[in-house]
Design a protein around this motif. Structure first.
Motif, PDB file in Angstrom:
ATOM      1  N   ASN B 116       8.346   5.064 -18.543  1.00  0.00           N
ATOM      2  CA  ASN B 116       9.901   4.878 -17.757  1.00  0.00           C
ATOM      3  C   ASN B 116       9.978   5.909 -16.759  1.00  0.00           C
ATOM      4  OD1 ASN B 116      10.945   3.080 -19.653  1.00  0.00           O
ATOM      5  ND2 ASN B 116      11.385   4.763 -20.963  1.00  0.00           N
ATOM      6  N   TYR B 117       8.637   5.901 -15.783  1.00  0.00           N
ATOM      7  CA  TYR B 117       8.815   6.624 -14.489  1.00  0.00           C
ATOM      8  C   TYR B 117       9.609   6.071 -13.503  1.00  0.00           C
ATOM      9  CZ  TYR B 117       5.108  10.512 -15.247  1.00  0.00           C
ATOM     10  OH  TYR B 117       4.711  11.201 -15.870  1.00  0.00           O
ATOM     11  N   PRO B 118      10.478   6.571 -12.877  1.00  0.00           N
ATOM     12  CA  PRO B 118      11.575   5.532 -12.186  1.00  0.00           C
ATOM     13  C   PRO B 118      10.644   5.373 -10.636  1.00  0.00           C
ATOM     14  CG  PRO B 118      12.018   8.215 -11.793  1.00  0.00           C
ATOM     15  CD  PRO B 118      10.973   8.093 -13.065  1.00  0.00           C
ATOM     16  N   SER B 119       9.786   6.448 -10.375  1.00  0.00           N
ATOM     17  CA  SER B 119       9.063   6.185  -9.020  1.00  0.00           C
ATOM     18  C   SER B 119       7.632   6.918  -8.941  1.00  0.00           C
ATOM     19  CB  SER B 119       9.924   6.614  -8.074  1.00  0.00           C
ATOM     20  OG  SER B 119      10.081   7.889  -7.856  1.00  0.00           O
ATOM     21  N   LEU B 120       6.945   6.579  -8.269  1.00  0.00           N
ATOM     22  CA  LEU B 120       5.689   7.359  -7.988  1.00  0.00           C
ATOM     23  C   LEU B 120       5.724   8.653  -7.850  1.00  0.00           C
ATOM     24  CD1 LEU B 120       2.623   5.848  -8.255  1.00  0.00           C
ATOM     25  CD2 LEU B 120       2.539   6.484  -5.620  1.00  0.00           C
ATOM     26  N   PRO B 121       5.104   9.635  -8.655  1.00  0.00           N
ATOM     27  CA  PRO B 121       5.111  10.902  -8.357  1.00  0.00           C
ATOM     28  C   PRO B 121       4.402  11.554  -7.112  1.00  0.00           C
ATOM     29  CG  PRO B 121       4.360  10.516 -10.528  1.00  0.00           C
ATOM     30  CD  PRO B 121       4.302   9.279  -9.877  1.00  0.00           C
ATOM     31  N   TRP B 122       4.978  12.144  -6.203  1.00  0.00           N
ATOM     32  CA  TRP B 122       4.629  12.568  -4.925  1.00  0.00           C
ATOM     33  C   TRP B 122       3.058  12.748  -4.839  1.00  0.00           C
ATOM     34  CZ3 TRP B 122       1.967  17.168  -4.231  1.00  0.00           C
ATOM     35  CH2 TRP B 122       2.357  18.391  -5.181  1.00  0.00           C
ATOM     36  N   TYR B 123       2.513  13.369  -5.942  1.00  0.00           N
ATOM     37  CA  TYR B 123       0.912  13.632  -5.987  1.00  0.00           C
ATOM     38  C   TYR B 123       0.177  12.498  -6.132  1.00  0.00           C
ATOM     39  CZ  TYR B 123       2.547  14.130 -10.847  1.00  0.00           C
ATOM     40  OH  TYR B 123       2.994  14.294 -11.900  1.00  0.00           O
ATOM     41  N   TRP B 124       0.834  11.246  -6.419  1.00  0.00           N
ATOM     42  CA  TRP B 124      -0.126   9.977  -6.268  1.00  0.00           C
ATOM     43  C   TRP B 124       0.061   9.362  -4.753  1.00  0.00           C
ATOM     44  CZ3 TRP B 124      -2.533   6.989 -10.034  1.00  0.00           C
ATOM     45  CH2 TRP B 124      -2.836   7.537 -11.269  1.00  0.00           C
ATOM     46  N   TYR B 125       0.962   9.890  -3.887  1.00  0.00           N
ATOM     47  CA  TYR B 125       0.886   9.416  -2.934  1.00  0.00           C
ATOM     48  C   TYR B 125      -0.469   9.382  -1.879  1.00  0.00           C
ATOM     49  CZ  TYR B 125       6.069   9.516  -2.940  1.00  0.00           C
ATOM     50  OH  TYR B 125       7.381   9.454  -3.200  1.00  0.00           O
ATOM     51  N   GLY B 126      -0.927   8.460  -1.453  1.00  0.00           N
ATOM     52  CA  GLY B 126      -2.126   8.555  -0.482  1.00  0.00           C
ATOM     53  C   GLY B 126      -3.190   8.006  -1.267  1.00  0.00           C
ATOM     54  N   PHE B 127      -3.236   7.907  -2.384  1.00  0.00           N
ATOM     55  CA  PHE B 127      -4.351   7.592  -3.240  1.00  0.00           C
ATOM     56  C   PHE B 127      -4.660   5.965  -3.329  1.00  0.00           C
ATOM     57  CE2 PHE B 127      -4.039  11.691  -4.764  1.00  0.00           C
ATOM     58  CZ  PHE B 127      -5.314  12.189  -5.090  1.00  0.00           C
ATOM     59  N   ASP B 128      -3.802   5.537  -2.562  1.00  0.00           N
ATOM     60  CA  ASP B 128      -3.989   3.955  -2.528  1.00  0.00           C
ATOM     61  C   ASP B 128      -5.133   3.795  -1.499  1.00  0.00           C
ATOM     62  OD1 ASP B 128      -2.074   5.098  -0.874  1.00  0.00           O
ATOM     63  OD2 ASP B 128      -1.520   2.927  -0.262  1.00  0.00           O
ATOM     64  N   MET B 129      -5.093   4.947  -0.527  1.00  0.00           N
ATOM     65  CA  MET B 129      -6.178   4.877   0.605  1.00  0.00           C
ATOM     66  C   MET B 129      -7.448   5.440   0.164  1.00  0.00           C
ATOM     67  SD  MET B 129      -3.745   5.677   3.662  1.00  0.00           S
ATOM     68  CE  MET B 129      -2.933   6.944   2.817  1.00  0.00           C
ATOM     69  N   PHE B 130      -8.739   4.579   0.295  1.00  0.00           N
ATOM     70  CA  PHE B 130      -9.710   5.152  -0.259  1.00  0.00           C
ATOM     71  C   PHE B 130     -10.387   6.631   0.593  1.00  0.00           C
ATOM     72  CE2 PHE B 130     -14.640   5.716  -0.245  1.00  0.00           C
ATOM     73  CZ  PHE B 130     -14.618   5.746  -1.618  1.00  0.00           C
ATOM     74  N   TRP B 131     -10.069   6.558   2.004  1.00  0.00           N
ATOM     75  CA  TRP B 131     -10.558   7.972   2.611  1.00  0.00           C
ATOM     76  C   TRP B 131      -9.791   9.001   2.027  1.00  0.00           C
ATOM     77  CZ3 TRP B 131      -7.204  10.664   4.901  1.00  0.00           C
ATOM     78  CH2 TRP B 131      -6.006  10.337   5.284  1.00  0.00           C
ATOM     79  N   ALA B 134     -11.393   9.852  -1.419  1.00  0.00           N
ATOM     80  CA  ALA B 134     -12.473  10.479  -1.284  1.00  0.00           C
ATOM     81  C   ALA B 134     -12.421  12.033  -0.775  1.00  0.00           C
ATOM     82  CB  ALA B 134     -13.475   9.656  -0.154  1.00  0.00           C
ATOM     83  N   LEU B 135     -11.492  12.188   0.126  1.00  0.00           N
ATOM     84  CA  LEU B 135     -11.295  13.560   0.674  1.00  0.00           C
ATOM     85  C   LEU B 135     -10.953  14.420  -0.414  1.00  0.00           C
ATOM     86  CD1 LEU B 135     -11.363  15.019   3.400  1.00  0.00           C
ATOM     87  CD2 LEU B 135      -8.962  14.557   3.536  1.00  0.00           C
ATOM     88  N   MET B 136      -9.978  13.895  -1.343  1.00  0.00           N
ATOM     89  CA  MET B 136      -9.389  14.658  -2.365  1.00  0.00           C
ATOM     90  C   MET B 136     -10.414  15.131  -3.401  1.00  0.00           C
ATOM     91  SD  MET B 136      -6.409  15.573  -1.994  1.00  0.00           S
ATOM     92  CE  MET B 136      -6.429  15.389  -0.119  1.00  0.00           C
TER      93      MET B 136
END
Ligand SMILES: Nc1ncnc2c1ncn2[C@@H]1O[C@H](COP(=O)(O)OP(=O)(O)OP(=O)(O)O)[C@@H](O)[C@H]1O
Ligand SMILES: [Mg+2]
Lengths: 253, 389
Positions: B116-131, B134-136
């Motif tokens: 029941n997460y209402p939305s994506l947690p902030w620390y998941w932002y950006g992980f839809d992009m491979f680059w 890869a940086l992380m």
């Protein structure tokens, strides 16, 4: 602040009222001592007198509980760490010869050279002619030219002592602290070491700790006798060795 | 980096190592893809994935050897950096699933919908992009290692104490990642990956490519390690390992050196974890288990500490043994065997496989040189006067 306003003393090394205790045991008691620039000083004293501990204090390994330790009249050494103090120009040879045993003699000297010691500097280091020449000169001075590619761990005790003195030369400090340089050496080697230190002293200030009285006599410099962490007597070797209190601590042990 | 910087570091054993890894990296995928299934020389896909895993372990072993073998820092928590790199890659793979998950949510991974997460947690932002992912893979392990090392090395924590706090670090992360509310899938971790950069992770071609990439990463990691240990910095590291306080008295800032290699090593472990995850198809908190980190140290000890090639070899040899034993009737006894192996190596081969081999090889060469000199002397008649003395 490690640099004081203006010079307070002409001495290169100035210790005043220094106290150190280890768990209540007073290893250094109200120790005061000065070394003038260009001087060579011999330090004698029975086992446990605090000679090595004094060097620990000067090089930042041990922090005194009380007292002043000034380098070059301006810099308070008690506030600096070992690296900073080495960078200022204080080099040290340890009582138990400490060289990098798994590396070659040449690499030991290369590591000691006073060039850029930063991570970046060593990562991208490329040898220069000047560095190679300095290493060659030191190797000649300490008579280890033929052994340059041997591992330092394979050297005899006396040779390790010389290598460590060689590392001091490569480090090119203003003040050399030399702890028991002739332990484990033959008479000939002892004599050569005295000659070498006298040669070094032409350019640098030196403090030598040694038990070997023949050696100290050969150096022919001012002698300070320590006992229970404080100065017992100071003067020429003859003055000090005829001092009643000195005789008492050496015989009364 | 100048070419000189790289070529200087290549001696014979290093060249052999690179040729072997590169050869396997090319031949195994080719045989898997081009030869007909069932042919004697065809490497089945499950083995390609298994060998890919070994390559990742070899990278982890190199990263441990760099700090332990050359600088004397015994980290018993390097599995944590491996796992963090793995999670960073896992997060990217989760976001690639998109609406193909069980719940069909286009943004939220299944476990978030379930919890029941209402939305994506902030620390998941950006992980839809491979680059970004890869940086992380480099930044997260690197940053943790930097902060951890900054605190530990400045306070001069060394030896056993340092080993213990690295264990504590990986254990703390294990507990954190087990929690459902931590946002990384709790004890199930991240799994059910679909594709990577648009390619199906299950496809033979993707697996072959991942294997090739793992071999490439192993070679690059090896070259970086070689460049570091054969530079003057490498000599300083060995000096720190053998006589730390002496090194300080020469004017080296020991903590900076340790911080540098520790951080570099953590980044390498992160890369290993990132390549590992798409090949095994899952990352869960179990990867943070202290035992994993200890096992990795054993690989290095078995192969030969401070030899690089040995570390990589040790990882492969021990893991091959593990694969063999844990798939047979001896499976329950694997940990005992691993312990026994460690004790035996410590007692009988303290230098490890490669270290012992090197010592033998050097000894043989020295004996040969001596023998040649002797026979030359005899031919010149130099030997005679000595006998007459
Ligand atoms: N870190 C320490 N902790 C506790 N005691 C110490 C420490 N360092 C030195 N001491 C003690 O301080 C005293 C002085 O030691 P120090 O090594 O300075 O003597 P020394 O004059 O160099 O003797 P030697 O001629 O035997 O080398 C000794 O009693 C020693 O046991
Ligand atoms: Mg002493």
């Amino acid at each position: 602040m490690s640099v004081m306003e203006g010079r307070t003393t002409s001495a290169l090394l100035y210790l005043d009222g220094v106290h150190v205790s280890f768990d209540g045991f007073h290893a250094i008691n109200n120790l005061s001592l000065t070394l003038e620039p260009g001087e060579m000083r011999a330090i004698i004293g029975p086992n446990g007198a605090g000679k090595t501990t004094m060097m620990d204090i000067i090089t930042g390994k041990t922090k005194p509980d009380e007292g002043t330790v000034l380098f070059d009249g301006m810099t308070d050494l008690t506030r600096l760490d070992e690296t900073r103090i080495a960078e200022l120009g204080i080099g040290r040879k340890f009582q138990k010869p400490t060289v990098f045993e798994s590396q070659t003699i040449e690499d030991n000297l290369l590591l000691a050279l006073n060039v850029d010691h930063s991570v970046k500097g060593t990562l991208f280091w490329r040898g220069s002619r000047d560095e190679a020449e300095r290493i060659d000169r030191v190797l000649e001075t300490i008579r280890l030219t033929d052994a340059r590619y041997r591992l330092a761990g394979s050297l005899s005790h006396g040779q390790k002592q010389w290598l460590e003195i060689g590392m001091l030369l490569a480090q090119d400090p203003k003040l050399l602290l030399v702890d028991e340089p002739v332990a484990g050496m033959t008479d000939v080697e002892t004599h050569q070491t005295a000659e070498l230190l006298k040669e070094i002293n032409k350019e640098k200030t030196v403090m030598v700790v040694e038990h070997d009285m023949t050696f100290v006599r050969e150096l022919g410099v001012k002698v300070t006798c320590l006992h229970e962490g404080t100065v017992l007597a100071e003067g020429t070797i003859d003055q000090v060795s005829s001092n009643e209190r000195v005789i008492e601590v050496y015989l009364g042990r | 980096m100048t070419p000189h910087f790289l070529t200087r570091s290549l001696d014979r054993s290093a060249s052999i190592f690179i040729l072997v890894v590169a050869g396997l990296g090319v031949l195994i995928p080719l045989s898997n893809l081009l030869l007909p299934a069932g042919s004697m020389f065809q490497v089945p896909t499950y083995l390609v994935a298994l060998f890919g895993k070994y390559a990742c372990y070899a990278i982890l072993a190199l990263s441990i050897d760099l700090i332990w073998g050359y600088c004397g820092i015994l980290s018993l928590g390097h599995g944590a950096f491996f796992a963090l790199g793995g999670y960073a890659m896992g997060m990217y793979l989760m976001r690639q699933i998109g609406s193909r998950g069980v719940y069909g949510n286009p943004v939220l991974p299944d476990f978030m919908v379930f919890l029941n997460y209402p939305s994506l947690p902030w620390y998941w932002y950006g992980f839809d992009m491979f680059w970004f992912a890869a940086l992380m893979v480099l930044v997260v392990p690197g940053l943790l290692a930097f902060c951890f090392g900054w605190l530990a090395f400045r306070s001069r924590v060394t030896g056993v104490y340092l080993s213990i706090i690295t264990q504590a670090m990986t254990y703390a992360l294990l507990l954190a990642f087990f929690r459902n509310d931590f946002g990384f899938g709790g004890n199930n971790g991240l799994t059910d990956f679909k594709d990577i950069l648009g390619f199906n992770v299950q496809a033979d071609g993707t697996r072959a490519a991942l294997f090739l990439l793992s071999c490439l990463a192993l070679i690059i990691t090896f070259l970086i390690c070689r460049a570091v240990v054969t530079s003057k910095l490498g000599k300083v590291l060995i000096a720190i390992r053998d006589a730390e306080s002496r090194t300080r008295f020469l004017g080296y800032r020991v903590e900076s050196y340790k911080l540098f290699v520790f951080t570099l090593s953590a980044c390498m472990a992160g890369v290993a974890g990132a390549l590992y995850v798409p090949q095994v198809g899952i990352i869960n908190p179990g990867e943070f288990a202290p035992g994993n980190s200890i096992e990795a140290v054993i690989w290095v000890a078995v192969g030969g500490r401070g030899t690089l090639v040995g570390a990589a070899l040790g990882a492969v040899v021990v893991n091959y043994a593990k694969t063999v034993f844990t798939s047979g009737p001896l499976a329950p006894y694997w940990l005992f065997m691993l312990g026994a192996l460690f004790i035996l190596v410590t007692l009988l081969l303290p230098k490890g496989i490669i270290g012992t081999f090197n010592a033998w090889w050097e000894g043989r060469k020295a004996r040969q040189v001596a023998a040649n000199a002797e026979s030359a002397a005899r031919e010149d008649g130099i030997g005679e006067p000595r006998a007459a003395e």
